[in-house]
Write a protein that holds these residues in place. Structure first.
Motif, PDB file in Angstrom:
ATOM      1  N   THR A  78       0.823  -1.194   0.000  1.00  0.00           N
ATOM      2  CA  THR A  78       0.000   0.000   0.000  1.00  0.00           C
ATOM      3  C   THR A  78       0.867   1.257   0.000  1.00  0.00           C
ATOM      4  O   THR A  78       1.747   1.414   0.838  1.00  0.00           O
ATOM      5  N   ALA A  79       0.585   2.149  -0.934  1.00  0.00           N
ATOM      6  CA  ALA A  79       1.377   3.359  -1.061  1.00  0.00           C
ATOM      7  C   ALA A  79       0.719   4.557  -0.392  1.00  0.00           C
ATOM      8  O   ALA A  79       1.316   5.619  -0.297  1.00  0.00           O
ATOM      9  N   SER A  94     -10.351  -0.146 -11.326  1.00  0.00           N
ATOM     10  CA  SER A  94      -9.776   1.125 -10.885  1.00  0.00           C
ATOM     11  C   SER A  94     -10.871   2.146 -10.594  1.00  0.00           C
ATOM     12  O   SER A  94     -10.715   3.010  -9.729  1.00  0.00           O
ATOM     13  N   ARG A 131     -11.741   5.598  -1.452  1.00  0.00           N
ATOM     14  CA  ARG A 131     -10.736   6.509  -0.942  1.00  0.00           C
ATOM     15  C   ARG A 131     -11.123   6.920   0.479  1.00  0.00           C
ATOM     16  O   ARG A 131     -12.292   6.866   0.858  1.00  0.00           O
ATOM     17  N   ALA A 182      -4.587  -4.944  -6.039  1.00  0.00           N
ATOM     18  CA  ALA A 182      -3.675  -3.892  -6.499  1.00  0.00           C
ATOM     19  C   ALA A 182      -4.395  -2.547  -6.599  1.00  0.00           C
ATOM     20  O   ALA A 182      -3.856  -1.509  -6.166  1.00  0.00           O
ATOM     21  N   GLU A 183      -5.597  -2.534  -7.160  1.00  0.00           N
ATOM     22  CA  GLU A 183      -6.319  -1.272  -7.319  1.00  0.00           C
ATOM     23  C   GLU A 183      -6.721  -0.697  -5.958  1.00  0.00           C
ATOM     24  O   GLU A 183      -6.656   0.508  -5.735  1.00  0.00           O
ATOM     25  N   ASP A 191      -5.219  -1.350  -3.055  1.00  0.00           N
ATOM     26  CA  ASP A 191      -3.985  -0.942  -2.378  1.00  0.00           C
ATOM     27  C   ASP A 191      -3.561   0.461  -2.815  1.00  0.00           C
ATOM     28  O   ASP A 191      -2.989   1.214  -2.024  1.00  0.00           O
ATOM     29  N   ALA A 192      -3.832   0.804  -4.056  1.00  0.00           N
ATOM     30  CA  ALA A 192      -3.427   2.107  -4.561  1.00  0.00           C
ATOM     31  C   ALA A 192      -4.097   3.254  -3.817  1.00  0.00           C
ATOM     32  O   ALA A 192      -3.587   4.381  -3.809  1.00  0.00           O
ATOM     33  N   VAL A 193      -5.252   2.976  -3.184  1.00  0.00           N
ATOM     34  CA  VAL A 193      -5.928   4.010  -2.396  1.00  0.00           C
ATOM     35  C   VAL A 193      -5.945   3.648  -0.911  1.00  0.00           C
ATOM     36  O   VAL A 193      -6.620   4.290  -0.111  1.00  0.00           O
TER      37      VAL A 193
END
Length: 580
Positions: free
Chosen positions: A6-7, A302, A309, A340-341, A343-345
């Motif tokens: 996670t970023a 996505s 969010r 993955a999608e 984790d991006a948020v």
């Protein structure tokens, strides 16, 4: 292949819902306390101990509000009370209090896309006349000769209804109102501040005054429509050209392809995110941990991730997982892409296999992969292989419950309930069945009242023999009273998996999808636990040593293995020896 780290830094990483298993109750079909054939809130309260012993974290209640029941409660006439057929506000408070005593949180349905045509607002709008403030709360449009655009209803037929037949007034000639579902479900206008204000009040009423812990948002992707309401590519008949169902076998689940996607100018518009940011601000001012979960049938993944969010929703159902065919490669792609999608948020993924709108997965998996079932299944359709369907369903569920994130269960799936695929057509009540001219059987087959005992005229559903939809007699052997003492039963498998999931903190773990597995086998490493699912029709082996924790085929556990052997259409959890 490992899932990405996670970023995004978030402040809700300790929230209860990030790894919660939530059990959906369809109130009309869960338990009937008074013998009228319809489930009710006291009936639910009387069986909450079943959910606590199952090991879930929360219960989600489908709509229980006052409603004419055109769409089984999803046509709400009053958002601040209880349907008298289902109980009272005092009954709701008693249910919530008992759930909290048992350690269960309570989530309720929020239906913001439309109201019932019996809602006071719509009645006021019809009385007030064209271009009035009352009508601005809904999607009224003028178009003299034809409907304002070519949109079709998700229940069949056009999505626009003329106003004049409802009022009998000449001034309403050429005026229409939008209904993405039944004509009795007029769409609200989310450009109107009154609409925003009412739902802010709704959130406070149920979260503050009545102690609920979360909200599941119906049609979360549909509230805001594209400016100008342009035509869409699907057109006015979203179900395509199908023949009416007959005794000879035309019509039904297998006579056409899948239901068209919820895409185009009526869905997934950017403005919906402003609504959910507003709601999150309201809930943060009450209790930040209050859940919002989106029913958002959107592609690509996505786009779904945008709903979760940190300043919007908490969860969004991974319907890609629900829709995935019985195929290792397809399920792997869904898992990797979904995680993955999200984790991006910085959001968890929320897994689900069944709900009140789809054919139960114990029946879907009884067909060849790719067989369409979106239209429901009737007695004249090819019937699923029940034994194979249940075997695959148990494997898919065990595997799902080991994945990181949240998960939802639909009432009765812990019993291995199949779809009622032989229900007589004259017993059906789904508006889709009626509005498509008996072309699409709809969702009644997954909404049948539950069996609680092996005996009695309604299998323990209520004190009389009445049920609002007919029960199959063969469900008697699936009742909890039959399964409780059997370690190999589906109910025992669910309890074992949920206990281990909590003990090993799998919902808070990670997913490393392993390469090099035999064809048809999917394996995921979640911390010190290996999850393995064999989609194939032959046994397979994985070169992993450890102790078997759970099997989808039976209740045997605890054995050490040097290599994990998987039977056909089965799943296992393994405590790995090389986990240090």
């Amino acid at each position: 292949m490992s899932t990405p780290t996670t970023a995004v830094q978030r402040h809700d990483t300790g929230a209860w819902w990030r790894d919660a298993v939530i059990y959906q109750v369809y109130p009309r079909s869960f338990a009937d306390s008074d013998g009228d054939g319809v489930g009710d809130l006291p009936g639910i309260t009387s069986h909450l101990d079943h959910l606590a012993s199952l090991g879930v974290d929360a219960v989600w209640l489908s709509p229980f509000y006052p409603s004419p029941q055109v769409d089984a409660g999803y046509d709400v006439s009053d958002y601040f009370d209880v349907e008298p057929e289902l109980g009272t506000l005092a009954d709701f408070d008693a249910l919530t209090a008992r759930a909290h005593e048992l350690g269960l949180r309570v989530v309720v349905d929020l239906v913001p896309n439309h109201t019932s045509d019996r809602h006071a607002w719509f009645e006021e709008a019809l009385a007030a006349g064209p271009e009035s403030p009352e009508r601005d709360r809904y999607m009224f449009r003028f178009s003299e000769d034809v409907a304002p655009n070519n949109w079709g209803s998700l229940f069949g037929g056009p999505a626009w209804a003329p106003v004049e037949p409802l009022t009998g007034r000449e001034e309403d000639r050429g005026w229409w109102y939008l209904h993405l579902f039944a004509p009795e479900q007029p769409d609200l206008n989310w450009d109107n501040e009154d609409v925003h204000a009412m739902f802010r009040e709704f959130l406070r009423f149920w979260a503050v005054d009545h102690g609920v812990d979360g909200f599941r948002v119906d049609v979360a992707h549909g509230l805001v429509k594209a400016p100008g309401l342009p035509d869409d590519a699907v057109g006015p008949d979203r179900w395509g050209v199908v023949e009416p169902a007959t005794e000879q076998g035309s019509g039904g689940a297998h006579d056409h392809g899948p239901k068209p996607p919820d895409s185009g100018p009526a869905f997934d518009q950017p403005g919906v995110h402003d609504v959910y940011r507003e709601w999150r601000r309201v809930l943060n001012g009450i209790r930040p941990e209050v859940l919002l979960v989106a029913e958002a049938w959107v592609d690509p993944p996505s786009h779904r991730a945008l709903y979760v969010r940190e300043d919007e929703m908490s969860q969004a159902f991974s319907f890609d997982y629900l829709k995935a065919p019985w195929d290792a490669g397809a399920v792997r792609r869904v898992i990797e892409t979904s995680i993955a999608e999200n984790d991006a948020v910085g959001a968890p993924t929320t897994w689900v296999l069944s709900n009140h709108d789809v054919v139960r997965h114990a029946s879907r998996f009884g067909y060849a992969p790719g067989t369409p079932t979106d239209a429901g299944i009737g007695p004249s359709d090819p019937q699923p292989d029940r034994e194979l369907g249940l075997r695959r369903a148990r494997a898919a569920t065990l595997f799902m419950l080991g994945l990181p994130g949240g998960a939802y269960l639909y009432q009765g799936e812990e019993l291995g309930l199949p779809e009622h695929t032989t229900m007589a057509d004259d017993a059906r009540q789904d508006p889709t069945w009626l509005r498509t001219g008996h072309k699409v059987r709809g969702r009644d087959g997954c909404r049948v009242p539950l069996p609680w005992t092996a005996e009695g005229p309604s299998l323990g559903f209520g004190p009389s023999g009445r049920t609002w939809l007919p029960q199959p007699a063969e469900w008697a052997v699936l009742a909890p009273t039959v399964q409780n003492g059997d370690p190999d039963s589906t109910l025992s498998m669910y309890r074992r998996a949920l206990s281990l999931r909590r003990e090993r903190s799998l919902g808070r773990g990670s997913a490393e999808v392993l390469d090099g597995t035999p064809e048809g086998v999917l394996a995921v490493r979640n911390g010190t636990t290996l999850l393995a699912l064999n989609f194939g029709d032959a046994p397979a082996e994985i070169g992993s040593a450890g102790t078997v924790l759970a099997r989808s085929t039976d209740g045997s556990t605890g054995g050490r293995v040097d290599r994990l052997r998987l039977e056909p259409c089965s799943a296992q959890w393994l405590a790995l020896e090389d986990a240090g």
